[in-house]
Design an enzyme around this catalytic site. Structure first.
Site, short mmCIF file in Angstrom:
data_model
loop_
_atom_site.label_atom_id
_atom_site.label_comp_id
_atom_site.label_asym_id
_atom_site.label_seq_id
_atom_site.Cartn_x
_atom_site.Cartn_y
_atom_site.Cartn_z
N ASP A 32 50.21 7.83 32.46
CA ASP A 32 48.87 8.36 32.27
C ASP A 32 48.71 8.67 30.78
O ASP A 32 49.67 9.05 30.12
CB ASP A 32 48.64 9.62 33.11
CG ASP A 32 47.16 9.91 33.28
OD1 ASP A 32 46.59 9.51 34.31
OD2 ASP A 32 46.56 10.52 32.36
N PHE A 155 42.92 2.79 51.03
CA PHE A 155 41.90 3.37 51.92
C PHE A 155 42.12 4.85 52.13
O PHE A 155 41.66 5.42 53.11
CB PHE A 155 41.92 2.64 53.28
CG PHE A 155 41.62 1.16 53.18
CD1 PHE A 155 40.31 0.72 53.11
CD2 PHE A 155 42.64 0.22 53.15
CE1 PHE A 155 40.01 -0.64 53.02
CE2 PHE A 155 42.36 -1.14 53.06
CZ PHE A 155 41.04 -1.56 52.99
N GLU A 158 40.94 11.77 50.67
CA GLU A 158 41.43 12.99 50.03
C GLU A 158 41.71 14.02 51.12
O GLU A 158 41.01 14.08 52.13
CB GLU A 158 40.39 13.52 49.05
CG GLU A 158 40.29 12.63 47.83
CD GLU A 158 39.30 13.14 46.80
OE1 GLU A 158 38.96 14.32 46.82
OE2 GLU A 158 38.88 12.32 45.98
N GLY A 263 29.53 13.03 50.23
CA GLY A 263 29.64 13.15 48.78
C GLY A 263 31.02 12.70 48.38
O GLY A 263 31.65 11.91 49.09
N CYS A 266 33.99 8.76 46.10
CA CYS A 266 34.04 7.38 46.59
C CYS A 266 32.76 6.90 47.26
O CYS A 266 32.08 6.02 46.74
CB CYS A 266 35.21 7.23 47.56
SG CYS A 266 36.80 7.39 46.73
C1 UDX Z 1 36.58 7.97 51.67
C2 UDX Z 1 37.12 7.01 52.75
O1 UDX Z 1 37.18 7.69 54.01
C3 UDX Z 1 38.50 6.48 52.36
O2 UDX Z 1 38.95 5.53 53.30
C4 UDX Z 1 38.39 5.82 50.98
O3 UDX Z 1 39.63 5.35 50.55
C5 UDX Z 1 37.85 6.82 49.97
O4 UDX Z 1 36.58 7.32 50.42
P1 UDX Z 1 37.04 10.51 51.03
O5 UDX Z 1 36.12 10.31 49.88
O6 UDX Z 1 38.33 11.24 50.82
O7 UDX Z 1 37.45 9.10 51.68
O8 UDX Z 1 36.20 11.33 52.13
P2 UDX Z 1 35.81 11.13 53.65
O9 UDX Z 1 36.75 11.84 54.52
O10 UDX Z 1 35.52 9.71 53.96
O11 UDX Z 1 34.42 11.94 53.67
C6 UDX Z 1 33.36 11.54 52.81
C7 UDX Z 1 32.17 12.46 52.93
O12 UDX Z 1 31.52 12.27 54.18
C8 UDX Z 1 32.47 13.96 52.84
O13 UDX Z 1 31.51 14.57 52.01
C9 UDX Z 1 32.34 14.45 54.27
O14 UDX Z 1 31.95 15.80 54.35
C10 UDX Z 1 31.25 13.51 54.80
N1 UDX Z 1 31.26 13.30 56.26
C11 UDX Z 1 32.34 12.72 56.85
C12 UDX Z 1 30.16 13.65 57.03
O15 UDX Z 1 29.15 14.16 56.50
N2 UDX Z 1 30.17 13.41 58.38
C13 UDX Z 1 31.24 12.84 58.99
O16 UDX Z 1 31.18 12.65 60.21
C14 UDX Z 1 32.37 12.48 58.21
#
Ligand code: UDX
Length: 457
Positions: A32, A155, A158, A263, A266
């Site tokens: 890094d 995939f 977090e 949010g 990603c």
């Molecule tokens: C996401 C993908 O799930 C993952 O596979 C990819 O590699 C990176 O992007 P992440 O950003 O960690 O992962 O969050 P995730 O668990 O997908 O949730 C994304 C957002 O959706 C969050 O803000 C969460 O609160 C919201 N969410 C999730 C909802 O509003 N409703 C749901 O039913 C699920």
């Protein structure tokens, strides 16, 4: 078999990948450009909140098979396989990916590559990036055609990054030769022998796999939030509707939780970059629906503001508002494009006295929104509040009782931004309970109460 790997970029993805690859028995050097971060990691401290990562980092360092450096030269000497794990954020002011970190990573590494090796992209990139970078590598590297490029999208979620790396649903590799596939099968041998499906395909399909997966997840969330708008109009209850839909095995209940929407670093930027790339490829119409997905998602935030105004009184000026949650989701300290923090900022901009609490994201929230008030506990944040907004469903918040909060607030008004509380508990205790997609007169009796099989959410 032990492989000599490098991981370029020590962010959420890079740290997790480096640590987990060392855990699988490989000899890993991660790079890094931030010297402070490298020192911190070499001394066993993880700069992000990610369950399970600190223990694996320390055991990796103790094994002697994991190290961090700022030197690309050292990395080039060390690695037979180089993983690109740098960020691809949204380009400022544009709906497309900023590839400057990926480009810089390749142009810095390539001139140092004087022997045969495999470079593997893991960052989320627009389709076609791998082919372009493969050409760059061959052109810039002293080893020329001895340098191959593959794409191996990540995939991981977090908050579940370690589990998602060590026990993924699938491994996808986009390769242009049997040799590259063989190398990656060796790197992931322990996971493959444990039953993880392994898909070897073209780089373009691998690049698309990531964008398509995140677009599908975003679509599911916006679908249920669009239904929430309809439920409000029709006097229905979206939480019950979500249970009913999720009970259909073809639909499934995952990612069907209504509320404030998605949010993070990603989903929002990935769907926008995907649309931009589709348009460049002349296939913009195919992804036109993602514009609606984005619009529905952003509307959740507007609806939340309107709901808060309707409860706190049209004139928000000076109204004490408590916001519980700053992270974009529970289990993370990430506040990038956090819906809760966005809502908190808008309310502040409208004159409300906003006080925010989050169990782990306070420091990041403070850095990104210094204008808000912060409290070190939920009860402190709620003291004197005219309305309490639960915007990130941390267990600490969903466990709060009406009596506890009732003892500190000025008015018993609560908005359940993630449909994560038990509405009746709050209503029975005399609170004005509101949620998006739920009739203001109060939620219907749940399916479980009616004796039907309840799908756990
Ligand atoms: C996401 C993908 O799930 C993952 O596979 C990819 O590699 C990176 O992007 P992440 O950003 O960690 O992962 O969050 P995730 O668990 O997908 O949730 C994304 C957002 O959706 C969050 O803000 C969460 O609160 C919201 N969410 C999730 C909802 O509003 N409703 C749901 O039913 C699920």
């Amino acid at each position: 078999m032990t492989a000599r790997l490098t991981v370029l970029g020590a962010g959420y993805l890079g740290i997790t990948h480096a640590v987990c690859m060392a855990h699988l028995g490989h000899d890993v050097l991660a790079v890094d450009t931030d010297a402070g971060r490298v020192d911190q990691l070499n001394s066993g401290r993880v700069p992000i909140h990610e369950p399970g990562l600190a223990d694996l980092l320390r055991s990796g360092l103790d094994s002697g098979r994991l190290g961090f450096t700022t030197s690309y030269r050292e990395a080039a000497r060390h690695g037979d396989v180089h993983f690109i794990c740098v960020g691809t954020p949204q380009l400022r002011g544009r709906n497309r990916a900023d590839l400057s970190q990926v480009n810089e990573c390749v142009t810095t590494l390539a001139p140092l590559l004087d022997r045969q090796c495999l470079v593997v992209g893991k960052s989320t990139v627009p389709a076609g990036t791998a082919v372009r970078l493969a050409g760059e590598l061959v052109r810039l590297a002293p080893a020329g055609a001895g340098i191959e490029l593959a794409w191996n999208p990540e995939f991981l979620r977090e908050g579940h990054a370690v589990a998602d790396t060590l026990a993924p649903d699938r491994i996808v590799v986009g390769v242009t030769s049997p040799g590259a596939e063989k190398t990656l099968r060796t790197v992931y041998a322990r996971l493959i022998s444990g039953g993880t499906p392994f898909y070897a395909t073209t780089p373009a399909t691998a690049e698309l796999a990531k964008s398509a997966a995140n677009s599908f997840l975003a679509t599911k969330i916006s679908f249920i939030n669009a239904m929430a708008e309809l439920c409000e109009a029709a006097g229905a209850d979206v939480t019950v509707l979500s249970e009913i839909l999720g009970a259909d095995a073809r639909i499934g209940s995952a990612f069907l939780r209504p509320g404030l929407g998605f949010g993070g670093g990603c989903l929002p930027k990935d769907i926008r970059a995907f649309m931009a790339r589709a348009a460049e490829l002349g296939a913009g119409e195919a992804l036109g629906f993602l514009r609606e997905v984005d619009a529905v998602n952003l509307r959740c935030r507007t609806r939340m503001i309107e709901l808060t105004c309707s409860l706190a009184g049209r004139n928000l000026s000076g109204a004490p508002v408590c916001v519980l949650g700053a992270a974009f989701k529970p289990g993370s300290d990430d506040v990038r494009d956090s819906p809760s923090l966005d809502v908190a900022q808008i309310l502040h901009g409208m004159g409300a006295q906003v006080t925010v609490h989050d169990p782990v994201a306070l420091a990041n929230a403070r850095r990104s929104c210094p204008q808000l008030n912060y409290a070190t506990s939920a009860l402190e944040a709620a003291r004197g509040a005219a309305v309490v907004l639960v915007l990130t469903e941390w267990p600490e918040f969903t466990r709060l009782t009406p009596a506890e909060l009732g003892g500190v607030v000025a008015r018993q008004c609560i908005i359940d931004g993630r449909n994560a509380l038990d509405p009746r508990l709050w209503q029975d205790a005399g609170w004005d309970y509101r949620a998006l997609g739920v009739n203001a007169r109060g939620p219907e009796r749940s399916l479980a109460d009616q004796g039907a099989a309840r799908h756990s959410r």
